[in-house]
Design an enzyme around this catalytic site. Structure first.
Site, PDB file in Angstrom:
ATOM      1  N   ASP A  22       0.834  -1.205   0.000  1.00 42.06           N
ATOM      2  CA  ASP A  22       0.000   0.000   0.000  1.00 42.06           C
ATOM      3  C   ASP A  22       0.872   1.260   0.000  1.00 42.06           C
ATOM      4  OD1 ASP A  22      -2.342   1.441   0.031  1.00 42.06           O
ATOM      5  OD2 ASP A  22      -2.628   1.282   2.196  1.00 42.06           O
ATOM      6  N   ASN A  24       1.354   3.411  -2.938  1.00 44.07           N
ATOM      7  CA  ASN A  24       1.877   3.897  -4.233  1.00 44.07           C
ATOM      8  C   ASN A  24       1.271   5.249  -4.611  1.00 44.07           C
ATOM      9  OD1 ASN A  24       3.204   1.477  -4.522  1.00 44.07           O
ATOM     10  ND2 ASN A  24       1.743   0.610  -5.972  1.00 44.07           N
ATOM     11  N   ARG A  26      -0.161   7.599  -2.687  1.00 42.08           N
ATOM     12  CA  ARG A  26       0.307   8.713  -1.834  1.00 42.08           C
ATOM     13  C   ARG A  26       1.765   9.050  -2.117  1.00 42.08           C
ATOM     14  NH1 ARG A  26      -1.281   6.062   3.499  1.00 42.08           N
ATOM     15  NH2 ARG A  26      -1.620   4.333   2.068  1.00 42.08           N
ATOM     16  N   TRP A  27       2.560   8.049  -2.414  1.00 40.04           N
ATOM     17  CA  TRP A  27       3.969   8.291  -2.749  1.00 40.04           C
ATOM     18  C   TRP A  27       4.041   9.209  -3.967  1.00 40.04           C
ATOM     19  CZ3 TRP A  27       7.119   7.710  -6.944  1.00 40.04           C
ATOM     20  CH2 TRP A  27       8.492   7.714  -6.722  1.00 40.04           C
ATOM     21  N   ASN A  70     -10.427  -3.315  -6.351  1.00 42.84           N
ATOM     22  CA  ASN A  70      -9.663  -2.320  -7.138  1.00 42.84           C
ATOM     23  C   ASN A  70     -10.267  -2.064  -8.521  1.00 42.84           C
ATOM     24  OD1 ASN A  70      -6.429  -3.313  -5.791  1.00 42.84           O
ATOM     25  ND2 ASN A  70      -7.732  -1.621  -5.180  1.00 42.84           N
ATOM     26  N   TRP A  71     -11.190  -2.922  -8.990  1.00 40.36           N
ATOM     27  CA  TRP A  71     -11.830  -2.656 -10.285  1.00 40.36           C
ATOM     28  C   TRP A  71     -12.623  -1.341 -10.253  1.00 40.36           C
ATOM     29  CZ3 TRP A  71      -9.805  -5.216 -14.020  1.00 40.36           C
ATOM     30  CH2 TRP A  71      -9.434  -6.556 -13.875  1.00 40.36           C
ATOM     31  N   ARG A  73     -11.561   1.445  -9.232  1.00 39.88           N
ATOM     32  CA  ARG A  73     -10.687   2.620  -9.411  1.00 39.88           C
ATOM     33  C   ARG A  73     -10.883   3.233 -10.796  1.00 39.88           C
ATOM     34  NH1 ARG A  73      -5.174   2.261  -5.992  1.00 39.88           N
ATOM     35  NH2 ARG A  73      -6.179   1.597  -4.086  1.00 39.88           N
ATOM     36  N   ARG A 190       2.233  -5.065   5.897  1.00 38.95           N
ATOM     37  CA  ARG A 190       1.495  -4.055   5.133  1.00 38.95           C
ATOM     38  C   ARG A 190       2.251  -2.739   5.227  1.00 38.95           C
ATOM     39  NH1 ARG A 190      -4.752  -2.724   4.412  1.00 38.95           N
ATOM     40  NH2 ARG A 190      -4.490  -0.834   3.188  1.00 38.95           N
ATOM     41  N   ARG A 196      -4.786  -2.615   8.657  1.00 31.32           N
ATOM     42  CA  ARG A 196      -5.952  -3.454   8.340  1.00 31.32           C
ATOM     43  C   ARG A 196      -5.573  -4.482   7.285  1.00 31.32           C
ATOM     44  NH1 ARG A 196      -8.192   1.988   6.670  1.00 31.32           N
ATOM     45  NH2 ARG A 196      -7.480   2.269   4.537  1.00 31.32           N
ATOM     46  N   SER A 198      -7.720  -5.558   4.729  1.00 35.72           N
ATOM     47  CA  SER A 198      -8.322  -5.261   3.418  1.00 35.72           C
ATOM     48  C   SER A 198      -8.618  -6.532   2.613  1.00 35.72           C
ATOM     49  CB  SER A 198      -7.423  -4.308   2.615  1.00 35.72           C
ATOM     50  OG  SER A 198      -7.279  -3.100   3.311  1.00 35.72           O
TER      51      SER A 198
HETATM   52  C1  FPP Z   1      -2.076   0.001  -3.271  1.00 34.81           C
HETATM   53  O1  FPP Z   1      -1.565   1.312  -3.181  1.00 34.81           O
HETATM   54  C2  FPP Z   1      -1.428  -0.676  -4.396  1.00 34.81           C
HETATM   55  C3  FPP Z   1      -2.095  -1.248  -5.426  1.00 34.81           C
HETATM   56  C4  FPP Z   1      -3.562  -1.268  -5.532  1.00 34.81           C
HETATM   57  C5  FPP Z   1      -1.369  -1.866  -6.559  1.00 34.81           C
HETATM   58  C6  FPP Z   1      -0.075  -2.531  -6.256  1.00 34.81           C
HETATM   59  C7  FPP Z   1       0.700  -2.663  -7.503  1.00 34.81           C
HETATM   60  C8  FPP Z   1       2.039  -2.583  -7.622  1.00 34.81           C
HETATM   61  C9  FPP Z   1       2.910  -2.494  -6.463  1.00 34.81           C
HETATM   62  C10 FPP Z   1       2.725  -2.568  -8.951  1.00 34.81           C
HETATM   63  C11 FPP Z   1       2.363  -3.639  -9.911  1.00 34.81           C
HETATM   64  C12 FPP Z   1       2.496  -4.995  -9.356  1.00 34.81           C
HETATM   65  C13 FPP Z   1       3.323  -5.949  -9.843  1.00 34.81           C
HETATM   66  C14 FPP Z   1       3.322  -7.293  -9.243  1.00 34.81           C
HETATM   67  C15 FPP Z   1       4.241  -5.719 -10.961  1.00 34.81           C
HETATM   68  P1  FPP Z   1      -2.551   2.505  -3.387  1.00 34.81           P
HETATM   69  O2  FPP Z   1      -2.600   2.847  -4.817  1.00 34.81           O
HETATM   70  O3  FPP Z   1      -3.882   2.194  -2.779  1.00 34.81           O
HETATM   71  O4  FPP Z   1      -1.853   3.643  -2.568  1.00 34.81           O
HETATM   72  P2  FPP Z   1      -2.563   4.798  -1.742  1.00 34.81           P
HETATM   73  O5  FPP Z   1      -3.218   4.146  -0.557  1.00 34.81           O
HETATM   74  O6  FPP Z   1      -1.419   5.664  -1.350  1.00 34.81           O
HETATM   75  O7  FPP Z   1      -3.537   5.491  -2.660  1.00 34.81           O
END
Ligand code: FPP
Length: 254
Positions: A22, A24, A26-27, A70-71, A73, A190, A196, A198
């Site tokens: 989790d 990506n 926010r990063w 996640n679908w 999104r 996590r 959590r 999830s």
């Molecule tokens: C959750 O972070 C992350 C995901 C829903 C996707 C994870 C995917 C990858 C790490 C890359 C692709 C995977 C592979 C195996 C090549 P978020 O987007 O919910 O972050 P946030 O909570 O900060 O919004």
């Protein structure tokens, strides 16, 4: 091929590590980037986590790459994730095979767009002989969905007289789940600061050690993963028994 000696003995290291990757989005947002760029950086962190687990003698690594929720999104973000999976499958397959890493999917692979599904199925076939580690990608995965689907499949078989209700125990039930080839999770990590599950591996992580880290997934580097394994190695896993019982069982096994 560079051979790295695992830092921890097989008796204390986790056999099955599962990760909720989790943070990506926010990063990326913190850097003024598109969320998809956070996922791309997340894919780089995936490569590092796979390598570290392999070097540390972890037998099973399961990554929550895309949940069935996640679908919902935005379409562009879903498409970017589906593309990243294709890129990952194509760019990593040679190295995965070279290192004896089998690839597996948990969840509903048939929900994926054809291009992504084909790429994933190809890397699974290509790496099928791997015996050192199993990398499972949770794709269109939901823990409740997996449990409900298993219950439904057993109900259908019971109605047809193929299964007796008294035959159904935990291991029999597990054989109906998409995680059937995986052992219980030992260590569940996590990133991203939330504590959590999830809907991740609800059945399989019943006795897992849970570690929640504030760091965003793209910043999850080798040293942090090794630190989690180090902490895990100090845990006493009692599985409902007392500490004295665990000590006695360990002594008699020596
Ligand atoms: C959750 O972070 C992350 C995901 C829903 C996707 C994870 C995917 C990858 C790490 C890359 C692709 C995977 C592979 C195996 C090549 P978020 O987007 O919910 O972050 P946030 O909570 O900060 O919004």
């Amino acid at each position: 091929m560079k051979v790295v000696t695992p830092l921890f003995d097989s008796s204390v290291r986790p056999r099955h590590v599962a990760i909720i990757m989790d943070g990506n989005g926010r990063w990326a947002e913190a850097r003024g980037l598109e969320r998809a760029e956070g996922h791309a950086e997340g894919a780089t962190a995936v490569r590092e986590a796979v390598r570290t687990c392999r070097e540390q003698g972890i037998e099973f690594l399961t990554l929550y790459a895309f949940s069935n929720a996640n679908w919902q999104r935005p379409t562009l973000e879903v498409e970017a994730l589906m593309r990243l999976l294709v890129e990952f499958a194509e760019s990593e397959k040679a190295e995965l095979r070279e290192h004896g890493i089998r690839v597996n999917v948990v969840g509903e692979v048939e929900d994926l767009p054809t291009h992504t599904r084909r790429a994933v199925e190809h890397v699974i076939d290509y790496c099928a002989d791997g015996e050192r580690m199993t990398l499972s990608l949770a794709l269109s995965y939901g823990g409740r969905q997996d449990i409900v689907n298993a219950a439904r499949a057993l109900a259908v078989r019971a109605r047809a007289g193929l299964v007796l209700p008294e035959e159904i125990d935990e291991s029999f039930f597990h054989k109906e789940m998409t995680t059937q080839s995986l052992p219980d999770v030992d260590l569940l990590i996590r990133t991203g600061g939330e504590a959590r599950l999830s809907d991740f591996l609800l059945f399989e992580a019943a006795y897992a050690e849970l570690m929640f880290l504030p760091v965003m997934w793209p910043d999850f580097k080798e040293d942090l993963l090794i630190d989690c394994i180090r902490q895990y190695a100090t845990k006493e896993r009692r599985f409902g028994r007392t500490s004295a019982q665990v000590a006695a069982a360990t002594a008699s096994a020596r």
